[in-house]
Structure formats: C-alpha cells, structure tokens
Design a protein around this motif. Structure first.
Motif, PDB file in Angstrom:
ATOM      1  N   ALA A  58     100.129 -38.359  -2.014  1.00 38.00           N
ATOM      2  CA  ALA A  58     100.341 -38.728  -0.610  1.00 38.00           C
ATOM      3  C   ALA A  58     101.579 -38.041  -0.031  1.00 38.00           C
ATOM      4  CB  ALA A  58     100.470 -40.248  -0.475  1.00 38.00           C
ATOM      5  N   ALA A  59     102.633 -37.989  -0.805  1.00 40.29           N
ATOM      6  CA  ALA A  59     103.889 -37.416  -0.313  1.00 40.29           C
ATOM      7  C   ALA A  59     103.878 -35.898  -0.301  1.00 40.29           C
ATOM      8  CB  ALA A  59     105.059 -37.917  -1.162  1.00 40.29           C
ATOM      9  N   GLU A  60     103.170 -35.289  -1.236  1.00 41.90           N
ATOM     10  CA  GLU A  60     103.240 -33.833  -1.422  1.00 41.90           C
ATOM     11  C   GLU A  60     101.917 -33.119  -1.165  1.00 41.90           C
ATOM     12  OE1 GLU A  60     106.127 -32.496  -2.037  1.00 41.90           O
ATOM     13  OE2 GLU A  60     107.192 -34.359  -2.475  1.00 41.90           O
ATOM     14  N   ARG A  61     100.973 -33.778  -0.479  1.00 42.00           N
ATOM     15  CA  ARG A  61      99.639 -33.196  -0.313  1.00 42.00           C
ATOM     16  C   ARG A  61      99.665 -31.833   0.357  1.00 42.00           C
ATOM     17  NH1 ARG A  61      95.352 -33.219   3.259  1.00 42.00           N
ATOM     18  NH2 ARG A  61      96.426 -34.618   4.673  1.00 42.00           N
ATOM     19  N   ALA A  62     100.474 -31.658   1.377  1.00 40.51           N
ATOM     20  CA  ALA A  62     100.536 -30.362   2.061  1.00 40.51           C
ATOM     21  C   ALA A  62     100.993 -29.262   1.101  1.00 40.51           C
ATOM     22  CB  ALA A  62     101.463 -30.445   3.271  1.00 40.51           C
ATOM     23  N   GLU A  63     102.022 -29.555   0.321  1.00 38.32           N
ATOM     24  CA  GLU A  63     102.524 -28.576  -0.647  1.00 38.32           C
ATOM     25  C   GLU A  63     101.490 -28.314  -1.746  1.00 38.32           C
ATOM     26  OE1 GLU A  63     105.932 -28.177  -4.083  1.00 38.32           O
ATOM     27  OE2 GLU A  63     106.319 -29.535  -2.411  1.00 38.32           O
ATOM     28  N   ILE A  64     100.862 -29.382  -2.237  1.00 38.39           N
ATOM     29  CA  ILE A  64      99.838 -29.236  -3.274  1.00 38.39           C
ATOM     30  C   ILE A  64      98.685 -28.384  -2.756  1.00 38.39           C
ATOM     31  CG2 ILE A  64      98.058 -30.491  -4.569  1.00 38.39           C
ATOM     32  CD1 ILE A  64     100.121 -32.793  -4.871  1.00 38.39           C
ATOM     33  N   ASP A  65      98.204 -28.681  -1.556  1.00 35.94           N
ATOM     34  CA  ASP A  65      97.085 -27.928  -0.996  1.00 35.94           C
ATOM     35  C   ASP A  65      97.450 -26.470  -0.756  1.00 35.94           C
ATOM     36  OD1 ASP A  65      95.552 -30.191  -1.149  1.00 35.94           O
ATOM     37  OD2 ASP A  65      95.365 -30.483   1.018  1.00 35.94           O
ATOM     38  N   LEU A  66      98.674 -26.210  -0.346  1.00 31.99           N
ATOM     39  CA  LEU A  66      99.118 -24.826  -0.141  1.00 31.99           C
ATOM     40  C   LEU A  66      99.111 -24.071  -1.470  1.00 31.99           C
ATOM     41  CD1 LEU A  66     100.235 -22.650   1.767  1.00 31.99           C
ATOM     42  CD2 LEU A  66     102.514 -23.546   1.281  1.00 31.99           C
ATOM     43  N   GLU A  67      99.642 -24.696  -2.508  1.00 29.64           N
ATOM     44  CA  GLU A  67      99.650 -24.060  -3.831  1.00 29.64           C
ATOM     45  C   GLU A  67      98.232 -23.858  -4.353  1.00 29.64           C
ATOM     46  OE1 GLU A  67     102.130 -22.693  -5.592  1.00 29.64           O
ATOM     47  OE2 GLU A  67     103.456 -23.148  -3.913  1.00 29.64           O
ATOM     48  N   LEU A  68      97.364 -24.833  -4.142  1.00 35.31           N
ATOM     49  CA  LEU A  68      95.976 -24.681  -4.576  1.00 35.31           C
ATOM     50  C   LEU A  68      95.288 -23.556  -3.817  1.00 35.31           C
ATOM     51  CD1 LEU A  68      94.832 -28.397  -4.956  1.00 35.31           C
ATOM     52  CD2 LEU A  68      95.330 -26.759  -6.784  1.00 35.31           C
ATOM     53  N   ALA A  69      95.569 -23.451  -2.525  1.00 38.01           N
ATOM     54  CA  ALA A  69      94.980 -22.367  -1.723  1.00 38.01           C
ATOM     55  C   ALA A  69      95.429 -21.008  -2.237  1.00 38.01           C
ATOM     56  CB  ALA A  69      95.364 -22.540  -0.260  1.00 38.01           C
ATOM     57  N   ASN A  70      96.638 -20.940  -2.747  1.00 38.38           N
ATOM     58  CA  ASN A  70      97.152 -19.674  -3.274  1.00 38.38           C
ATOM     59  C   ASN A  70      96.478 -19.246  -4.575  1.00 38.38           C
ATOM     60  OD1 ASN A  70      98.966 -19.302  -1.168  1.00 38.38           O
ATOM     61  ND2 ASN A  70     100.606 -20.382  -2.224  1.00 38.38           N
ATOM     62  N   VAL A  71      95.956 -20.201  -5.332  1.00 38.81           N
ATOM     63  CA  VAL A  71      95.365 -19.858  -6.625  1.00 38.81           C
ATOM     64  C   VAL A  71      93.838 -19.963  -6.655  1.00 38.81           C
ATOM     65  CG1 VAL A  71      97.441 -20.434  -7.926  1.00 38.81           C
ATOM     66  CG2 VAL A  71      95.681 -22.183  -7.573  1.00 38.81           C
ATOM     67  N   THR A  72      93.233 -20.482  -5.633  1.00 40.23           N
ATOM     68  CA  THR A  72      91.776 -20.576  -5.594  1.00 40.23           C
ATOM     69  C   THR A  72      91.236 -19.360  -4.843  1.00 40.23           C
ATOM     70  OG1 THR A  72      91.960 -22.029  -3.661  1.00 40.23           O
ATOM     71  CG2 THR A  72      91.597 -23.085  -5.788  1.00 40.23           C
ATOM     72  N   THR A  73      91.167 -18.265  -5.545  1.00 38.58           N
ATOM     73  CA  THR A  73      90.746 -16.994  -4.976  1.00 38.58           C
ATOM     74  C   THR A  73      89.350 -17.114  -4.374  1.00 38.58           C
ATOM     75  OG1 THR A  73      92.020 -15.910  -6.706  1.00 38.58           O
ATOM     76  CG2 THR A  73      90.468 -14.542  -5.480  1.00 38.58           C
ATOM     77  N   ASN A  74      89.225 -16.649  -3.147  1.00 39.00           N
ATOM     78  CA  ASN A  74      87.955 -16.648  -2.408  1.00 39.00           C
ATOM     79  C   ASN A  74      87.416 -18.041  -2.094  1.00 39.00           C
ATOM     80  OD1 ASN A  74      87.899 -13.799  -2.400  1.00 39.00           O
ATOM     81  ND2 ASN A  74      86.966 -13.797  -4.436  1.00 39.00           N
ATOM     82  N   TRP A  75      88.234 -19.054  -2.231  1.00 39.20           N
ATOM     83  CA  TRP A  75      87.817 -20.419  -1.906  1.00 39.20           C
ATOM     84  C   TRP A  75      88.904 -21.079  -1.064  1.00 39.20           C
ATOM     85  CZ3 TRP A  75      83.293 -22.863  -2.950  1.00 39.20           C
ATOM     86  CH2 TRP A  75      82.422 -22.216  -3.834  1.00 39.20           C
ATOM     87  N   ARG A  76      88.534 -21.481   0.130  1.00 41.32           N
ATOM     88  CA  ARG A  76      89.439 -22.315   0.925  1.00 41.32           C
ATOM     89  C   ARG A  76      89.379 -23.727   0.342  1.00 41.32           C
ATOM     90  NH1 ARG A  76      86.180 -20.235   4.599  1.00 41.32           N
ATOM     91  NH2 ARG A  76      85.494 -22.292   5.271  1.00 41.32           N
ATOM     92  N   ILE A  77      90.449 -24.444   0.451  1.00 42.64           N
ATOM     93  CA  ILE A  77      90.516 -25.795  -0.122  1.00 42.64           C
ATOM     94  C   ILE A  77      89.415 -26.696   0.462  1.00 42.64           C
ATOM     95  CG2 ILE A  77      92.243 -26.697   1.492  1.00 42.64           C
ATOM     96  CD1 ILE A  77      92.393 -27.403  -2.207  1.00 42.64           C
ATOM     97  N   GLU A  78      89.059 -26.451   1.730  1.00 39.57           N
ATOM     98  CA  GLU A  78      88.023 -27.262   2.385  1.00 39.57           C
ATOM     99  C   GLU A  78      86.633 -26.978   1.812  1.00 39.57           C
ATOM    100  OE1 GLU A  78      89.479 -24.622   4.733  1.00 39.57           O
ATOM    101  OE2 GLU A  78      91.254 -25.790   4.258  1.00 39.57           O
ATOM    102  N   ARG A  79      86.446 -25.797   1.233  1.00 38.18           N
ATOM    103  CA  ARG A  79      85.143 -25.425   0.686  1.00 38.18           C
ATOM    104  C   ARG A  79      84.899 -25.993  -0.698  1.00 38.18           C
ATOM    105  NH1 ARG A  79      83.819 -19.606   0.201  1.00 38.18           N
ATOM    106  NH2 ARG A  79      81.791 -20.470  -0.321  1.00 38.18           N
ATOM    107  N   LEU A  80      85.942 -26.417  -1.367  1.00 36.22           N
ATOM    108  CA  LEU A  80      85.772 -27.033  -2.686  1.00 36.22           C
ATOM    109  C   LEU A  80      85.034 -28.354  -2.535  1.00 36.22           C
ATOM    110  CD1 LEU A  80      89.344 -26.499  -4.162  1.00 36.22           C
ATOM    111  CD2 LEU A  80      87.274 -25.232  -4.764  1.00 36.22           C
ATOM    112  N   GLY A  81      84.298 -28.725  -3.556  1.00 36.24           N
ATOM    113  CA  GLY A  81      83.645 -30.026  -3.548  1.00 36.24           C
ATOM    114  C   GLY A  81      84.682 -31.139  -3.599  1.00 36.24           C
ATOM    115  N   HIS A  82      84.281 -32.315  -3.172  1.00 37.10           N
ATOM    116  CA  HIS A  82      85.216 -33.448  -3.148  1.00 37.10           C
ATOM    117  C   HIS A  82      85.817 -33.714  -4.523  1.00 37.10           C
ATOM    118  CE1 HIS A  82      84.497 -34.707   0.977  1.00 37.10           C
ATOM    119  NE2 HIS A  82      83.208 -34.545   0.771  1.00 37.10           N
ATOM    120  N   ILE A  83      84.984 -33.764  -5.543  1.00 37.94           N
ATOM    121  CA  ILE A  83      85.474 -34.065  -6.887  1.00 37.94           C
ATOM    122  C   ILE A  83      86.424 -32.976  -7.364  1.00 37.94           C
ATOM    123  CG2 ILE A  83      84.793 -34.256  -9.326  1.00 37.94           C
ATOM    124  CD1 ILE A  83      84.239 -36.787  -7.799  1.00 37.94           C
TER     125      ILE A  83
END
Length: 106
Positions: A58-83
C-alpha cells in the motif's frame, strides 16, 4: 506436515491483493484486506504476517509498479494478469521488508 505461518500469511496477503486488484474501485488496500480476512476468519499470526506485507504494498505500490515495469520487458504492468501482478507485488514487498532470504521469495 503442518504449513508454516509465513506460507499461510503469504497466501492471505495474496488473497487480499487479488480482491483489491480485481475490484479496481479505488478503495484502500488495507480496508479491502481487512474485509477479506474478517470474512475468512484467519488466525492472528497469519494476519500479522500478511498485514506487514500489505502495508508495504500500500505504501510503496507506485515504486513497486515502476520497478516491475522496468523489468517486465514488452509487458505493461496493466497487461499482466491479476494473479501475476499480485504475486510480483507481493514478492517485491517481501524483498523490501528484508526479513526473508531472496531465494525463499523467488
């Protein structure tokens, strides 16, 4: 063989993250988690472990999502499945927490 509290706590945190992610109603993650856990009547030690992870997400979601976006090549965080998105956020939170060896988180 009994399941460890940490394992059950991770499962509870994932359930709460999933419920919150699917709703996408802008509600507070902590509130959704509390409602889910109250409905499931989970054990206090599981809840304590899960709450710590949920607070980090909850506190770090923006930072977590930014880091995930940096390592999920060719996948936007929104395109990942919920799970998948929830598992990655949960793992990132546990790594940020620092109490669990990275090998265990992975």
């Amino acid at each position: 063989m009994p399941v460890r509290v940490e394992t059950r706590g991770r499962s509870r945190a994932l359930q709460a993250l999933y419920a919150w992610d699917v709703r996408q109603d802008g509600g507070a993650l902590e509130r959704t988690a509390s409602l889910v856990w109250d409905d499931l009547a989970i054990q206090p030690e599981e809840r304590k472990f899960a709450e710590a992870l949920i607070r980090i997400v909850a506190a770090e979601r923006a930072e977590i999502d930014l880091e995930l976006a940096n390592v999920t090549t060719n996948w936007r965080i929104e395109r990942l499945g919920h799970i998948e998105r929830c598992v990655l956020r949960l793992a990132a939170a546990e790594l940020m927490q620092g109490g669990t060896p990275p090998r265990v988180v992975i």
